[in-house]
Design a protein around this motif. Structure first.
Motif, mmCIF file in Angstrom:
data_model
loop_
_atom_site.group_PDB
_atom_site.id
_atom_site.type_symbol
_atom_site.label_atom_id
_atom_site.label_comp_id
_atom_site.label_asym_id
_atom_site.label_seq_id
_atom_site.Cartn_x
_atom_site.Cartn_y
_atom_site.Cartn_z
ATOM 1 N N ARG A 1 52.680 4.356 55.619
ATOM 2 C CA ARG A 1 51.765 4.038 54.513
ATOM 3 C C ARG A 1 50.872 5.220 54.160
ATOM 4 O O ARG A 1 50.623 5.487 52.989
ATOM 5 N N ILE A 2 50.375 5.929 55.157
ATOM 6 C CA ILE A 2 49.526 7.099 54.889
ATOM 7 C C ILE A 2 50.330 8.160 54.154
ATOM 8 O O ILE A 2 49.857 8.751 53.184
ATOM 9 N N ARG A 3 51.550 8.392 54.584
ATOM 10 C CA ARG A 3 52.407 9.402 53.968
ATOM 11 C C ARG A 3 52.758 9.036 52.530
ATOM 12 O O ARG A 3 52.905 9.909 51.676
ATOM 13 N N GLY A 4 52.898 7.751 52.249
ATOM 14 C CA GLY A 4 53.235 7.299 50.906
ATOM 15 C C GLY A 4 52.107 7.467 49.905
ATOM 16 O O GLY A 4 52.338 7.502 48.700
ATOM 17 N N LYS A 5 50.862 7.580 50.373
ATOM 18 C CA LYS A 5 49.721 7.713 49.465
ATOM 19 C C LYS A 5 49.604 9.099 48.866
ATOM 20 O O LYS A 5 49.003 9.272 47.814
ATOM 21 N N TYR A 6 50.152 10.095 49.535
ATOM 22 C CA TYR A 6 50.022 11.469 49.064
ATOM 23 C C TYR A 6 51.246 11.867 48.255
ATOM 24 O O TYR A 6 52.363 11.495 48.592
ATOM 25 N N PRO A 7 51.049 12.652 47.204
ATOM 26 C CA PRO A 7 52.200 13.049 46.386
ATOM 27 C C PRO A 7 53.129 13.980 47.150
ATOM 28 O O PRO A 7 52.721 14.661 48.082
ATOM 29 N N LYS A 8 54.372 13.970 46.723
ATOM 30 C CA LYS A 8 55.357 14.858 47.331
ATOM 31 C C LYS A 8 55.015 16.306 47.016
ATOM 32 O O LYS A 8 54.391 16.606 46.008
ATOM 33 N N ASN A 9 55.418 17.207 47.881
ATOM 34 C CA ASN A 9 55.199 18.623 47.645
ATOM 35 C C ASN A 9 56.012 19.090 46.444
ATOM 36 O O ASN A 9 57.107 18.591 46.191
ATOM 37 N N LEU A 10 55.463 20.047 45.736
ATOM 38 C CA LEU A 10 56.177 20.646 44.624
ATOM 39 C C LEU A 10 57.359 21.452 45.144
ATOM 40 O O LEU A 10 57.340 21.917 46.283
ATOM 41 N N PRO A 11 58.387 21.652 44.315
ATOM 42 C CA PRO A 11 59.465 22.543 44.748
ATOM 43 C C PRO A 11 58.933 23.950 44.943
ATOM 44 O O PRO A 11 57.908 24.333 44.370
ATOM 45 N N ALA A 12 59.605 24.733 45.752
ATOM 46 C CA ALA A 12 59.106 26.069 46.121
ATOM 47 C C ALA A 12 58.849 26.941 44.905
ATOM 48 O O ALA A 12 57.904 27.726 44.898
ATOM 49 N N GLY A 13 59.648 26.809 43.850
ATOM 50 C CA GLY A 13 59.468 27.636 42.666
ATOM 51 C C GLY A 13 58.201 27.339 41.898
ATOM 52 O O GLY A 13 57.725 28.162 41.129
ATOM 53 N N ALA A 14 57.620 26.146 42.084
ATOM 54 C CA ALA A 14 56.411 25.761 41.366
ATOM 55 C C ALA A 14 55.220 25.552 42.292
ATOM 56 O O ALA A 14 54.146 25.155 41.843
ATOM 57 N N ASN A 15 55.383 25.803 43.584
ATOM 58 C CA ASN A 15 54.326 25.557 44.551
ATOM 59 C C ASN A 15 53.529 26.840 44.795
ATOM 60 O O ASN A 15 54.050 27.812 45.326
ATOM 61 N N PRO A 16 52.238 26.852 44.418
ATOM 62 C CA PRO A 16 51.448 28.067 44.627
ATOM 63 C C PRO A 16 51.199 28.393 46.094
ATOM 64 O O PRO A 16 50.834 29.518 46.416
ATOM 65 N N ASP A 17 51.390 27.434 46.992
ATOM 66 C CA ASP A 17 51.252 27.713 48.417
ATOM 67 C C ASP A 17 52.439 28.515 48.941
ATOM 68 O O ASP A 17 52.325 29.214 49.944
ATOM 69 N N VAL A 18 53.581 28.410 48.276
ATOM 70 C CA VAL A 18 54.790 29.110 48.693
ATOM 71 C C VAL A 18 54.972 30.396 47.895
ATOM 72 O O VAL A 18 55.311 31.432 48.442
#
Length: 141
Positions: free
Chosen positions: A66-83
């Motif tokens: 349930r906790i994991r379902g509340k947060y949005p999925k990570n962006l794909p690597a091409g659009a993720n500023p963390d990557v």
């Protein structure tokens, strides 16, 4: 062999299998096994130990799901500023080609850029929204 030792071995085995497979849910089940081991240390019956392992382990799995379902999925690597550190950077587009691409000088090299579909190609400053292969997808500032 003491009942608590059996529960500790199950907890350790679940942790080892989790490390090999990478499924976080096995750690939650290991929590249930550890709770049953502690109950065995305090002299609880095998029925209480089993119920406690089921309730704690199963409850932890459900809570994590349930906790994991509340947060949005990570962006794909091409659009993720963390990557990709290029996301969010600004480039200057002087002119667009007829095919919807342009050439910009960015990070010491020439890059082919495309504008986001649905937006008209306009010259001026743009922000990098995504990296698609060796092209930059831009949004107008």
């Amino acid at each position: 062999m003491a009942e608590s030792t059996l529960w500790w071995l199950l907890a350790g085995g679940a942790i080892v299998v989790e490390l090999v497979t990478g499924t976080f849910y096995l750690l939650m089940l290991a929590l249930g096994f550890a709770a049953a081991a502690l109950a065995a240390h305090f002299g609880a019956s095998m029925v209480v130990q089993t119920v406690l392992a089921s309730v704690v382990g199963g409850g932890a799995v459900i809570a994590w799901y349930r906790i994991r379902g509340k947060y949005p999925k990570n962006l794909p690597a091409g659009a993720n500023p963390d990557v990709n550190l290029d996301i969010g950077e600004t480039v200057m587009v002087d002119s667009w080609n007829a095919d919807g691409t342009a050439q910009v000088h960015y990070r010491g090299a020439n890059w082919t850029v495309v504008h986001r579909p649905g937006n008209p190609p306009v010259s001026g400053p743009h922000r990098v929204a995504e990296v698609i292969g060796n092209r930059l997808l831009l949004d107008k500032l």
